[in-house]
Design an enzyme around this catalytic site. Structure first.
Site, short mmCIF file in Angstrom:
data_model
loop_
_atom_site.label_atom_id
_atom_site.label_comp_id
_atom_site.label_asym_id
_atom_site.label_seq_id
_atom_site.Cartn_x
_atom_site.Cartn_y
_atom_site.Cartn_z
N GLY C 42 0.86 -1.18 0.00
CA GLY C 42 0.00 0.00 0.00
C GLY C 42 0.90 1.22 0.00
N ALA C 44 2.36 2.82 2.43
CA ALA C 44 3.54 2.69 3.28
C ALA C 44 4.54 1.71 2.68
CB ALA C 44 3.12 2.26 4.68
N GLY C 45 4.04 0.58 2.18
CA GLY C 45 4.94 -0.45 1.68
C GLY C 45 5.53 -0.14 0.32
N HIS C 266 -15.53 6.62 12.26
CA HIS C 266 -15.68 7.77 11.37
C HIS C 266 -17.14 8.23 11.36
CE1 HIS C 266 -15.50 10.34 7.90
NE2 HIS C 266 -14.20 10.17 7.81
N ARG C 337 -13.06 13.68 14.43
CA ARG C 337 -13.95 12.56 14.15
C ARG C 337 -14.58 11.95 15.38
NH1 ARG C 337 -10.21 9.87 9.45
NH2 ARG C 337 -10.82 11.42 7.91
N HIS C 408 -13.33 2.79 11.11
CA HIS C 408 -12.65 3.32 9.95
C HIS C 408 -11.15 3.12 9.96
CE1 HIS C 408 -11.76 5.99 6.70
NE2 HIS C 408 -11.10 6.83 7.46
N ARG C 442 -7.01 9.79 15.16
CA ARG C 442 -6.27 10.33 14.02
C ARG C 442 -7.07 11.44 13.37
NH1 ARG C 442 -6.57 9.63 8.60
NH2 ARG C 442 -7.94 7.83 8.66
C1 LIG Z 1 -12.55 4.54 3.01
C2 LIG Z 1 -11.30 5.12 3.58
C3 LIG Z 1 -10.95 6.44 3.30
C4 LIG Z 1 -9.80 6.99 3.81
N1 LIG Z 1 -9.49 8.28 3.50
C5 LIG Z 1 -8.36 8.82 3.99
C6 LIG Z 1 -8.01 10.16 3.68
O1 LIG Z 1 -8.73 10.86 2.97
N2 LIG Z 1 -6.85 10.64 4.16
C7 LIG Z 1 -6.03 9.90 4.93
O2 LIG Z 1 -4.98 10.40 5.31
N3 LIG Z 1 -6.33 8.62 5.24
C8 LIG Z 1 -7.48 8.07 4.80
N4 LIG Z 1 -7.79 6.77 5.12
C9 LIG Z 1 -6.84 5.94 5.87
C10 LIG Z 1 -5.73 5.46 4.95
O3 LIG Z 1 -6.24 5.18 3.67
C11 LIG Z 1 -5.04 4.21 5.43
O4 LIG Z 1 -4.74 4.30 6.75
C12 LIG Z 1 -3.74 4.00 4.68
O5 LIG Z 1 -3.96 4.02 3.31
C13 LIG Z 1 -3.07 2.71 5.08
O6 LIG Z 1 -1.98 2.48 4.22
P1 LIG Z 1 -0.98 1.29 4.46
O7 LIG Z 1 0.02 1.36 3.38
O8 LIG Z 1 -0.51 1.32 5.84
O9 LIG Z 1 -1.85 -0.03 4.33
P2 LIG Z 1 -2.75 -0.61 3.14
O10 LIG Z 1 -2.97 0.35 2.07
O11 LIG Z 1 -3.92 -1.24 3.78
O12 LIG Z 1 -1.86 -1.74 2.51
C14 LIG Z 1 -1.68 -2.98 3.11
C15 LIG Z 1 -0.83 -3.82 2.20
O13 LIG Z 1 -0.40 -4.96 2.89
C16 LIG Z 1 -0.65 -6.11 2.16
N5 LIG Z 1 -0.80 -7.16 3.16
C17 LIG Z 1 -1.51 -7.12 4.30
N6 LIG Z 1 -1.36 -8.27 4.97
C18 LIG Z 1 -0.53 -9.03 4.25
C19 LIG Z 1 -0.01 -10.33 4.40
N7 LIG Z 1 -0.30 -11.08 5.46
N8 LIG Z 1 0.79 -10.82 3.43
C20 LIG Z 1 1.10 -10.08 2.33
N9 LIG Z 1 0.63 -8.85 2.15
C21 LIG Z 1 -0.17 -8.34 3.10
C22 LIG Z 1 -1.82 -5.80 1.31
O14 LIG Z 1 -1.84 -6.62 0.17
C23 LIG Z 1 -1.53 -4.35 0.97
O15 LIG Z 1 -0.64 -4.30 -0.11
C24 LIG Z 1 -8.95 6.21 4.63
C25 LIG Z 1 -9.30 4.91 4.92
C26 LIG Z 1 -10.48 4.36 4.44
C27 LIG Z 1 -10.89 3.00 4.86
#
Ligand SMILES: Cc1cc2nc3c(=O)[nH]c(=O)nc-3n(C[C@H](O)[C@H](O)[C@H](O)COP(=O)(O)OP(=O)(O)OC[C@H]3O[C@@H](n4cnc5c(N)ncnc54)[C@H](O)[C@@H]3O)c2cc1C
Ligand code: HEM
Ligand code: SF4
Ligand code: FES
Lengths: 224, 261, 644
Positions: C42, C44-45, C266, C337, C408, C442
């Protein structure tokens, strides 16, 4: 020059060839139609025969003829290659239910079929008029030109020939309704301001040209 | 229940679903009945009901891809009653709701079909070809750090908006699935025109389009014949104009790039 | 265990720069001798994997999705914060820092948050350079909007699809490195265990979701960027596949789990419409810029609305209670929120909720539509309005939206120090997967910021520090720890497949979600939490005796995947309940009914609870052990949060 052949054998390259040859053939249609309009002159074919004599003997026209041959050749060759490639890309397992008619016009999906109808017509047409005019034994007319006119008129009194001719024109019309604007799209010649005009022009062109061609056999069959 | 349409009656439906064990197996259509489907359900929730039923009966549930269920991740990909993402224009499978169907309907559900999208199982297909096309050039080559301040690159709003429109592609593959030629041109054109429109994309403008098209051909997608099914079925409205831009970019790149290959 | 956050010495504003100077560097020629595993692609990754590969490390990246572009980050709508002060409205790094600490109800670590605010500006530069099409003004410069919990406009956005555009930017950077061969990407591959060799994280065990193949992967360090665990509640705005498995299995291998009970509810989501509901859909917080939240003034009127006797349009202006504007005149509809959610719940508890279930409040756009016209509103929120209509069959241009709070985001996560390293050396956690920056609540548009800050600008420095102290010898999967971990994974799969009971994984998941939402959701009590714990333990026993999974491991088997994730959710759910029970105060998203002010606001207990609760796994059926990291506030004064 491998870059050129690579470019022209890529999927977009082939499309570009289709578009360029297609538009070139369109220009040929205009010339051909304007010349053929001589048929309607009520002079027993004199003007028409002068025109066809000119077309058959003028060195510039004869050279251009090769261009035309190439144009058709490439257009048809690429049509077969692309259709084959596309069929392969679709895969062996088709859809059980497919309602593609709900998202696209018929003629755009049947360019190959339409083209094939045109091709069949073309072969008959070439044999009948072109081959016999060029290599055959036509009688001379009053101006001592080959009397293609009489041949045309007599052909146009055969119902099956008229039918084929008209059918081919309908096919051509549909081919062009899609093809004309599609060629512009293939060449990337689109613009918010002008594309609507091109689409409109394509319609007008297709209908007018094909109606013009179709009018000839119908005129002779029904009115002469 | 707080459904938006309290008067809507539950429906009973017949589903004709493509089942295929794995990539190499033969598949076929299998008929299922589902009952008491609320019109407020999404299409995938209806499939959830089917799958829970199947599982309880000890049968294998139908495999299908989905994740966000909000129309943005591009995972969901069902060919429903002969249409990519079903009958509703501008809608992904997950955003399709059962109120668009009627009691007693028979619904045919198939996976995306294309030589370049082999079936993994049942309704799930492999769309990694799209990733490889992006890997061929769908980016601006900047490393992290050392970039100019964001406002040093002013971009006219109209250009930014147009680039944005192209950038909204969700990579679902409906364009390929719907196309008679299984062509990926709409997908490729969306990325190419986004970056061709923006100043950031200029440096690699020529190599990008050359490489992405080469990869697209290598993956076995068909050639576009400007039919337009793709744009008609695209859930986010990527327009055919992008394909014209792509053609133009390709032609210009091939004519003027230094690339001799 | 001594929880050392490794916060650098010195004044707040200089810590990060100093630290960057002090960390050890890996020389450029040596970088290619190090392998790094990044799990999750995602925001971060993908940003971490791309940046590490650019530096020269060999990266192996894993995602259970079929493409990195589908990670849950794609769904973020509203925007991303950055202290650019482009609007000249008084923003600064310090203000963003302050807002985030305050918004988090003083339960976040100052040094981390300050660094986040500092690098926020670089994120925007980086994304623009990648070609991310942020919204712009007519003059060609970047546009901003405002978000909850802030009085400045610092949120950058790309219509209602900011997460999509940012992720596609990170995905493109990642794709470039995949093409160069610096990143080896494993799609549809799920991490099922962490491998620890001599106390250091040295690899992972994965399952290929298409073939079922179990594989071992070794590396010098492992980064988890696997997202949040909001799906413990079954219904949430998270994508269906979001899960806690990677983080939870790392936890069971020794990584402490911090503040698990801090979940964000949320305020603006589309209400539940039936028990078939599979997920909830967010309506972006940005809508609160222009939408006004209200309920009818009287219970009678609300009842008539619910029975369908009157239509919302028949309620006169003076009969509407714009409760957020009334109670919080300074922030109005833009309160944070947790405050907005709690107030919506209060209204519904009072019996003034709307919709046939009574579990909804109105979000009304009639005023802005009058002011700038439907066309203008569509420019701003078109895709959200369309989505609302698709789901509810109601036209928000004609009548107010019905909204209700939903789970959320999870502020809790793996405990990490300032370097984002967990308590397992060599194991890092970034993005929503860690607990680091948001305290107990948050602020909107800050998760995207954090994910990208971690991936682009923090981990590339801090992981170098660790690797520089690790010999550049090749790592292999020779060590018996790999075999052992693989065997455990296989045993678990075998176990799940062989129970052959009667209930489906979803069935258990829904039951868990119900317990969590009712007793560990928007409002919690000691009594309720005690019950919840017992119920979850019971559920867990049933799970392991009555689960039904069909099919085989050697194929795409979505039921099996789900079962394994639900097993972890059940365990994590119990820990969340423990944590909520332990925290005898209300703060941010954690609201204990016993601890509130007379006006019903959260009542913190800074004396006893200004700490991070980090939990240690002690084995199956053993209670987890609590470790405390005390939070020291030197730069902000702890006050009762007020948005009045
Ligand atoms: C509907 C919605 C709207 C949002 N809007 C906003 C916004 O407007 N502004 C804001 O700042 N934040 C927002 N957020 C929050 C934000 O989107 C998330 O917190 C953020 O994108 C998380 O990113 P991440 O890279 O940590 O994880 P993710 O994007 O969840 O990525 C997780 C990754 O890990 C992988 N993965 C997980 N477990 C495993 C495993 N066991 N083995 C292999 N791969 C694995 C998945 O395949 C994926 O690639 C929103 C969240 C939601 C739900
Ligand atoms: C006078 C005769 C013809 C004219 C004027 C003509 C014109 C055109 C034009 C303008 C196009 C559009 C090109 C594009 O989309 O870029 C086209 C496409 C096509 N033509 Fe023709 N054509 C003629 C004859 C034929 C024949 C004889 C065949 C086949 C045997 C044929 C087969 C096709 C096919 C298959 C296409 C679609 C291919 C594609 O779009 O990629 N055409 N034609
Ligand atoms: S262009 Fe449209 S249909 Fe094609 S992949 Fe992108 S979003 Fe899907
Ligand atoms: S499930 Fe994400 S777009 Fe449909």
């Amino acid at each position: 020059m491998s870059w050129l052949s690579n470019a022209l054998t890529s999927s977009i390259g082939r499309k570009i060839i289709m578009a360029v040859t297609g538009l070139f053939l369109c220009s040929f249609l205009v010339v051909h139609l304007v010349g053929n309009l001589q048929l309607f002159k009520n002079d027993g074919g004199a003007a028409f025969n002068i025109y066809s004599h000119f077309m058959g003997t003028n060195p510039i026209i004869r050279t251009l003829e090769f261009g035309l041959l190439f144009g058709f050749g490439f257009h048809i060759y690429e049509a077969f290659v692309l259709t084959g490639k596309n069929r392969k890309a679709r895969g062996s397992q088709g859809y059980v239910a497919n309602h593609i008619e709900q998202n696209s016009p018929w003629q755009s999906r049947n360019m190959g079929l339409l083209g094939t109808i045109i091709l069949v017509f073309l072969l008959v047409h070439l044999y009948n008029f072109f081959y016999r005019a060029r290599f055959g034994d036509l009688d001379p007319d009053i101006n001592n030109n080959d009397d293609l006119y009489t041949l045309v008129v007599s052909s146009f009194h055969q119902w099956w020939y008229v039918l084929l001719y008209v059918l081919a024109q309908v096919a051509l019309c549909y081919h062009l309704i899609h093809g004309f604007k599609s060629a512009f799209q293939s060449l990337g010649l689109t613009h918010r301001k002008y594309t609507p005009f091109v689409t409109y022009l394509g319609y007008a062109f297709s209908v007018l040209v094909c109606a013009g061609f179709a009018a000839m056999p119908l005129y002779f069959f029904f009115l002469q | 229940m707080a459904g938006s349409n309290p008067n809507a009656k539950p429906m009973n439906l017949t589903l004709k679903v493509w089942r295929q064990k794995n990539r190499d197996a033969q598949g076929n259509i299998v008929d299922y009945q589902v009952r008491d489907i609320s019109p407020d359900m999404s299409f995938l929730e209806m499939l959830d009901v089917l799958n829970e039923d199947l599982l309880r009966q000890g049968q294998e549930p139908v495999a299908f891809d989905h994740d966000c269920r909000e129309g943005i991740c591009g995972s969901c990909n069902l060919f429903i009653n002969g249409r990519a993402h079903g009958p509703e224009p501008g809608t992904t499978t997950c955003q399709l709701h059962m109120r668009k169907f009627s009691d007693g309907d028979t619904i045919t559900i198939e996976p995306w079909r294309a030589e370049a999208f082999p079936v993994n199982k049942d309704l799930s297909v492999d769309r990694s070809a799209f990733d490889r096309i992006i890997q061929a050039g769908g980016y601006v080559s900047v490393n992290t750090g050392g970039v100019p301040d964001a406002n040093e690159i002013p971009i006219p709003k109209s250009i930014a908006d147009q680039a944005f429109d192209a950038a909204t592609c969700i990579g679902c593959g409906a364009c390929v699935a719907a196309c008679k030629n299984a062509s990926a041109m709409l997908f490729v054109s969306a990325k190419v025109s986004q970056l061709a429109l923006l100043p950031q994309g200029q440096v690699e403008r020529k190599t990008r389009v050359e490489n992405m098209i080469a990869q697209m051909d290598k993956e076995g997608f068909g050639a576009c014949t400007n039919i337009g099914s793709c744009a008609a079925e695209c859930p986010v409205g990527i327009s055919l104009e992008n394909i014209a831009i792509l053609n133009r970019e390709f032609l210009a790149a091939k004519a003027t790039s230094n690339n001799l290959a | 265990m001594n929880l050392d956050a490794k916060i650098p010495e010195g004044p707040l504003a200089e810590k990060w720069d100093k630290h960057k100077f002090n960390v050890k560097l890996v020389n450029p020629a040596n970088k290619r001798k190090y392998d790094v595993i990044v799990v999750g692609t995602g925001l971060a990754g993908a940003s971490a994997a791309a940046s590490l590969a650019e530096l020269g490390y060999n990266v192996k990246a894993f995602s259970f999705h079929d493409s990195p572009r589908r990670a849950h980050s794609i769904a973020a709508q509203g925007g991303i914060n950055a202290a650019k002060n482009y609007q000249n409205d008084g923003d600064s790094v310090h203000r963003l820092f302050y807002d985030t600490i305050k918004g988090g109800d003083y339960r976040a670590r100052e040094a981390n948050v300050y660094r986040l605010a500092q690098v926020s500006v670089n994120i925007i530069d980086q994304c623009v350079a990648q070609g991310v099409p942020f919204a712009r003004e007519y003059g060609g410069l970047l546009a901003n909007r405002s978000f909850g919990g802030a009085q400045v406009s610092r949120t950058f956005y790309a219509r209602g699809q900011t997460g999509q555009q940012l992720l596609l930017g990170a995905y493109s950077a990642l794709s470039r490195q995949i093409a160069y061969g610096k990143v080896k990407m494993y799609n549809r591959t799920e991490m099922l265990d962490l491998v620890i060799v001599d106390g250091q994280a040295r690899g992972i065990i994965t399952r290929n979701l298409i073939t079922g193949e179990i594989q071992q992967h070794a590396a010098h360090a492992v980064v988890l960027a696997t997202g949040g665990y909001g799906n413990v509640f079954y219904l949430s705005t998270n994508a269906k596949y979001s899960n806690a498995t990677a983080a939870w299995r790392a936890h069971k291998k020794g990584a402490l789990f911090a503040n698990p009970c801090f979940t964000q509810i949320h305020p603006t989501c589309i209400p539940v419409s039936g028990d078939y509901q599979s997920k909830l859909t967010l309506m972006s917080e940005s809508l609160r810029n222009d939408g006004r939240v209200w309920v009818p003034k009287t219970v009678e009127m609300a009842e008539r609305l619910r029975r369908g006797e009157i239509h919302v349009s028949q309620i006169a202006e003076e009969d509407r209670d714009y409760f957020l504007e009334r109670k919080y005149p300074a922030f109005g509809n833009l309160v944070p929120r947790d405050v907005a959610s709690r107030n919506a719940k209060m209204m519904c508890d009072e019996g003034r909720g709307v919709g046939s279930s009574g579990l909804a409040v109105y979000l009304d756009f009639s005023e802005i539509i009058k002011r700038i016209g439907a066309e203008g509103v569509s420019q701003k929120y078109g895709n959200l309005f369309a989505m609302y209509e698709k789901i509810t069959d109601e036209d928000p241009y004609k009548q107010p939206m019905r909204i209700y709070p939903a789970v959320h985001y999870t502020m809790g996560g793996l405990w990490v120090d300032y370097n984002l390293q967990t308590t397992v050396p060599g194991l890092y956690a970034t993005g929503e997967c860690n607990f680091s920056d948001h305290g107990a609540n948050r602020l909107g548009a800050s998760a995207l910021m954090q994910g990208l800050a971690d991936g682009y600008f923090v981990i590339p420095y801090t992981i170098g520090d660790y690797l520089a102290q690790t010999p550049p010898k090749p790592v292999t999967t020779e060590h018996p720890a790999f075999k052992e971990a693989e065997a455990n994974v296989r045993t678990q799969i075998q176990k799940l497949m062989s129970i052959n009971g009667t209930r489906t994984p979803d069935d258990f998941h829904k039951a868990l979600g119900h317990i969590m939402w009712e007793k560990c959701g928007m409002a919690r009590t000691a009594e309720g939490l005690k019950q919840a714990k017992a119920e979850i333990q019971q559920l867990r026993r049933e799970f392991w005796s009555d689960l039904k999974v069909v099919g085989v491991n050697e194929e795409l088997n979505q039921t099996l995947e789900k079962a394994a994730r639900v097993a972890d959710f059940i365990e994590l759910g119990e820990l969340m309940v423990d944590d909520a029970y332990n925290r005898n105060e209300s703060c941010g998203g954690h609201f204990r009914e016993e601890y509130q002010t007379p006006e019903g606001e959260a009542l913190r207990d800074d004396e006893n609870y200004a700490y991070v609760a980090a939990w240690e796994w002690r084995g199956d059926n053993q209670p987890e052990v609590l470790h405390k990291e005390n939070l020291v506030f030197e730069n902000v004064k702890l006050t009762q949060r007020s948005y009045k």
